[in-house]
Scaffold this motif. Structure first.
Motif, PDB file in Angstrom:
ATOM      1  N   ARG A 182       0.826  -1.214   0.000  1.00  0.00           N
ATOM      2  CA  ARG A 182       0.000   0.000   0.000  1.00  0.00           C
ATOM      3  C   ARG A 182       0.856   1.257   0.000  1.00  0.00           C
ATOM      4  N   HIS A 183       2.135   1.115   0.342  1.00  0.00           N
ATOM      5  CA  HIS A 183       3.063   2.241   0.276  1.00  0.00           C
ATOM      6  C   HIS A 183       3.640   2.415  -1.129  1.00  0.00           C
ATOM      7  N   GLU A 184       3.263   1.521  -2.052  1.00  0.00           N
ATOM      8  CA  GLU A 184       3.691   1.625  -3.441  1.00  0.00           C
ATOM      9  C   GLU A 184       2.502   1.996  -4.310  1.00  0.00           C
ATOM     10  N   LEU A 185       2.712   2.928  -5.205  1.00  0.00           N
ATOM     11  CA  LEU A 185       1.665   3.348  -6.132  1.00  0.00           C
ATOM     12  C   LEU A 185       2.015   2.774  -7.505  1.00  0.00           C
ATOM     13  N   ARG A 186       1.130   1.916  -8.031  1.00  0.00           N
ATOM     14  CA  ARG A 186       1.367   1.239  -9.300  1.00  0.00           C
ATOM     15  C   ARG A 186       0.309   1.635 -10.322  1.00  0.00           C
ATOM     16  N   THR A 187       0.680   1.585 -11.595  1.00  0.00           N
ATOM     17  CA  THR A 187      -0.273   1.917 -12.645  1.00  0.00           C
ATOM     18  C   THR A 187      -1.174   0.719 -12.924  1.00  0.00           C
ATOM     19  N   PRO A 188      -2.490   0.935 -13.038  1.00  0.00           N
ATOM     20  CA  PRO A 188      -3.411  -0.188 -13.269  1.00  0.00           C
ATOM     21  C   PRO A 188      -3.381  -0.717 -14.692  1.00  0.00           C
ATOM     22  N   GLU A 189      -2.847   0.059 -15.644  1.00  0.00           N
ATOM     23  CA  GLU A 189      -2.786  -0.391 -17.030  1.00  0.00           C
ATOM     24  C   GLU A 189      -1.741   0.425 -17.771  1.00  0.00           C
ATOM     25  N   ALA A 190      -1.399  -0.020 -18.966  1.00  0.00           N
ATOM     26  CA  ALA A 190      -0.419   0.695 -19.780  1.00  0.00           C
ATOM     27  C   ALA A 190      -0.943   2.089 -20.106  1.00  0.00           C
ATOM     28  N   ALA A 191      -0.066   3.092 -19.986  1.00  0.00           N
ATOM     29  CA  ALA A 191      -0.526   4.466 -20.158  1.00  0.00           C
ATOM     30  C   ALA A 191       0.668   5.389 -20.375  1.00  0.00           C
ATOM     31  N   PRO A 215      -4.507   6.520 -20.607  1.00  0.00           N
ATOM     32  CA  PRO A 215      -4.424   5.079 -20.895  1.00  0.00           C
ATOM     33  C   PRO A 215      -4.342   4.800 -22.388  1.00  0.00           C
ATOM     34  N   ASN A 216      -3.740   3.678 -22.724  1.00  0.00           N
ATOM     35  CA  ASN A 216      -3.614   3.272 -24.120  1.00  0.00           C
ATOM     36  C   ASN A 216      -4.919   2.644 -24.602  1.00  0.00           C
ATOM     37  N   ARG A 217      -5.933   3.488 -24.732  1.00  0.00           N
ATOM     38  CA  ARG A 217      -7.243   3.045 -25.212  1.00  0.00           C
ATOM     39  C   ARG A 217      -7.620   3.837 -26.456  1.00  0.00           C
ATOM     40  N   PRO A 218      -8.608   3.374 -27.208  1.00  0.00           N
ATOM     41  CA  PRO A 218      -9.010   4.099 -28.425  1.00  0.00           C
ATOM     42  C   PRO A 218      -9.564   5.485 -28.111  1.00  0.00           C
TER      43      PRO A 218
END
Length: 306
Positions: A182-191, A215-218
């Motif tokens: 919880r002390h680490e902040l991670r990206t939920p998806e490629a972005a 995010p890498n979305r359309p």
């Protein structure tokens, strides 16, 4: 001998000349235009025009920590591309690391104790079997058999306790490891990192956004169709999209109407705010091809075609 033209022959010459001129006139040109040209021009005509804005499907990602603390490491910068699960920043967690180290040591000690207790059982079982065999042959008394059985039962009880201690120690380690994550902040998806609003040493509050990710979305277009033209817009309809407001007339790939909102709303992109509120229906379009030159938040004009 010279002959003078009569009046009848002169009139005949004039009539023939008129016929030749009429054959080369506008009526011949009109006949040469293909009949499909008019229908094609009609099909390419826009049935409605609307203002819109380019967005990413689902919107930007606002990243916020689950727990508060002081930023110890900032591992990314604006404009950087990140992969799913990549660590963006770490909060200072010296106390949590110390607690985890102690818990891991206790877990290892409990496992060693469990192995030691388990190693005693085979020899104690063999001893009990020997005493029981000797008692059957009259070479040992029942008291010795009872003592061997009691020793085996006590050793089994100690092993059960040691096994429970291992399980408790393991759960404690897992809990502290989860707390440390919880002390680490991670990206939920490629972005792509758009904005970072924190720095090393700053204090973060739980749930407060510290960075924005694209995010890498359309890409999509969210257009505002005036209520007067709503009946002309259908799902699956094609549209052309042009940049609006920058004077470049930048053309984007063709788009298709994906969905039309079932409710009316107030326009946010109207030209003149002095006119008062304008009712619109929101229409979402998807590009037929990825628009390489598009920017999220860019204003566009959408022309809908039959």
């Amino acid at each position: 001998m010279n002959f003078l033209p009569t009046r009848g022959s002169a009139l005949l010459a004039i009539a023939l000349t008129a016929v030749v001129i009429a054959g080369c006139g506008p009526s011949q040109k009109a006949a040469s235009v293909p009949p499909s040209a008019t229908g094609q021009a009609k099909s390419n005509a826009a049935v409605a025009i609307a203002r819109g804005k380019i967005e990413v499907e689902g919107g930007l990602l606002d990243i916020s920590p689950e727990t508060g603390g002081v930023v110890g490491q900032l591992l990314i910068k604006e404009g950087q591309t990140v992969e799913k699960g990549q660590v963006l920043l770490r909060l200072k967690d010296d106390a949590a690391r110390a607690d985890l180290a102690v818990a891991e040591s206790e877990w290892q000690l409990a496992q060693t104790r469990q192995k030691s207790r388990a190693a005693r059982l085979p020899s104690l079982k063999q001893a009990l079997n020997r005493w029981q065999a000797a008692a059957k042959q009259g070479a040992a008394d029942l008291q010795s058999v009872d003592e061997a059985a009691r020793t085996l039962q006590e050793a089994q009880a100690e092993l059960d306790i040691a096994t429970a201690e291992v399980a408790v120690s393991q759960r404690k380690v897992e809990q502290l490891r989860a707390l440390q994550k919880r002390h680490e902040l991670r990206t939920p998806e490629a972005a792509t990192v758009v904005r970072v609003t924190t720095h090393v040493g700053s204090t973060l509050q739980p749930g407060v956004s510290v960075m924005n990710l694209l995010p890498n979305r359309p890409f999509i277009v969210r257009a505002e169709v005036n209520e007067s033209f709503v009946s002309a817009i259908k799902e699956g309809m094609h549209a052309s999209v042009v940049a609006d407001g920058d004077g470049s007339n930048l053309q984007f790939p063709k788009a298709t109407v994906q969905r039309i909102s079932p409710i009316y709303g107030a326009a946010r992109l109207q030209d003149d705010t002095q006119k008062g509120p304008v009712r619109i229906i929101e229409c979402v379009l998807v590009f037929d091809q990825p628009p390489a030159n598009a920017k999220v938040g860019q204003n566009v004009r959408v022309s809908f075609h039959e």
